[in-house]
Design an enzyme around this catalytic site. Structure first.
Site, PDB file in Angstrom:
ATOM      1  N   PRO A  92       7.604  -9.487  11.046  1.00 12.68           N
ATOM      2  CG  PRO A  92       7.686 -11.238   9.521  1.00 12.68           C
ATOM      3  CD  PRO A  92       7.974  -9.785   9.652  1.00 12.68           C
ATOM      4  CD  GLU A 119      13.004 -12.813   1.583  1.00  9.72           C
ATOM      5  OE1 GLU A 119      12.135 -13.037   0.722  1.00  9.72           O
ATOM      6  OE2 GLU A 119      13.023 -13.362   2.697  1.00  9.72           O
ATOM      7  NE  ARG A 161     -12.320  -1.543  18.665  1.00 13.22           N
ATOM      8  CZ  ARG A 161     -12.296  -1.837  19.964  1.00 13.22           C
ATOM      9  NH1 ARG A 161     -11.152  -1.837  20.627  1.00 13.22           N
ATOM     10  NH2 ARG A 161     -13.425  -2.110  20.603  1.00 13.22           N
ATOM     11  CG  ASP A 176     -12.394  -4.294  24.120  1.00 13.33           C
ATOM     12  OD1 ASP A 176     -12.190  -4.237  22.920  1.00 13.33           O
ATOM     13  OD2 ASP A 176     -11.487  -4.239  24.966  1.00 13.33           O
TER      14      ASP A 176
END
Ligand SMILES: COc1cccc(COC(=O)c2cn[nH]c2)c1
Length: 246
Positions: A92, A119, A161, A176
């Protein structure tokens, strides 16, 4: 491309055997090697975590097993002639993943992923890894998962991809919307009327210039409403004055 994934849950990556990635692996476009962090512990309980210095809730992943595993990953890379893999640590606290970053990763011959749990991983693991490898801490969004495994699946899919031969229609990959810095607009297929809902006339017109214009306009409008900051990030001159006014 060779991908190493270090995790205490290697079975989490069974989905990589399936479909898109599974075919790429069968074709030799992508090679995935799973490493179980617990294989590099030496106590009967195969311990990978311990209490945090300085106190506080939760547990931190111990440095020793990580150091030994990443040494083994590096040795494998060296044996196969790759000087240093790029180590990606989903967290994060990382820089937000973008399509640009995915394109950059797709150009790498060798990627390694460190899946943190609890953690997080003792910071010295990253400091030591940086002595031998390029290390990037990457976030897939502003929320917290239980571990890096799901984020690694996301990053591997976004990268795989882009590899030639993985996605049938390479054109759909290159043009895209995020490749153009915009959100994808609406898409339609048969039937032309469904539950009283019609397909926008222009898409049935066969006028390819008008269709391209309409699609770009829809992408710009949607981006302006949902992700205005993406418009601001476009290189100057990307939008015509007419498009700026949308
Ligand atoms: C490396 O240390 C940790 C600690 C806690 C969770 C994780 C897993 O990653 C995420 O939760 C994440 C990644 N992007 N957005 C959320 C890793």
């Amino acid at each position: 491309m060779h991908v190493d994934i270090v995790s205490i849950f290697p079975e989490y990556f069974r989905p990589l055997e399936l479909s898109l990635i599974g075919k790429a692996r069968a074709r030799g476009v992508l090679d995935v090697h799973l490493w179980d962090l617990r294989d590099f512990t030496h106590d009967p309980h195969r311990t990978v975590d311990d209490t945090p210095y300085g106190g506080g809730p939760g547990m931190v992943m111990r440095p020793e097993p990580w150091g030994e595993t990443l040494d083994a990953v590096r040795a494998e890379a060296a044996r196969l002639g790759v000087d240093a893999p790029l180590l990606i640590v989903p967290t994060p606290a990382g820089e937000l993943l973008t399509q640009r970053a995915a394109e950059r990763y797709a150009a790498e011959p060798w990627l390694a992923f460190a899946c943190g749990r609890y953690e997080g991983i003792d910071e010295r693991v990253l400091l030591d890894a940086r002595r031998h490898m390029r290390v990037e801490e990457v976030s897939i969004g502003d929320y917290v998962l239980a571990g890096g495994e799901a984020a690694t699946l996301v990053i591997v899919e976004a990268v795989a991809r882009l590899l030639p031969g993985v996605v049938g229609n390479q054109a759909s990959v290159l043009d895209d919307s995020h490749a153009q810095g915009l959100l994808e607009g609406p898409a339609y297929t048969k039937p032309a009327v469904w539950r009283g809902l019609e397909v926008p006339e222009v898409l049935l017109s066969g006028n390819h210039a008008a269709i391209a214009r309409w699609r770009r306009e829809q992408a710009i409008r949607r981006t302006a409403v949902r992700r205005p900051e993406l418009l601001d990030a476009l290189p100057p001159g990307s939008l015509t004055p007419h498009e700026e006014a949308l």
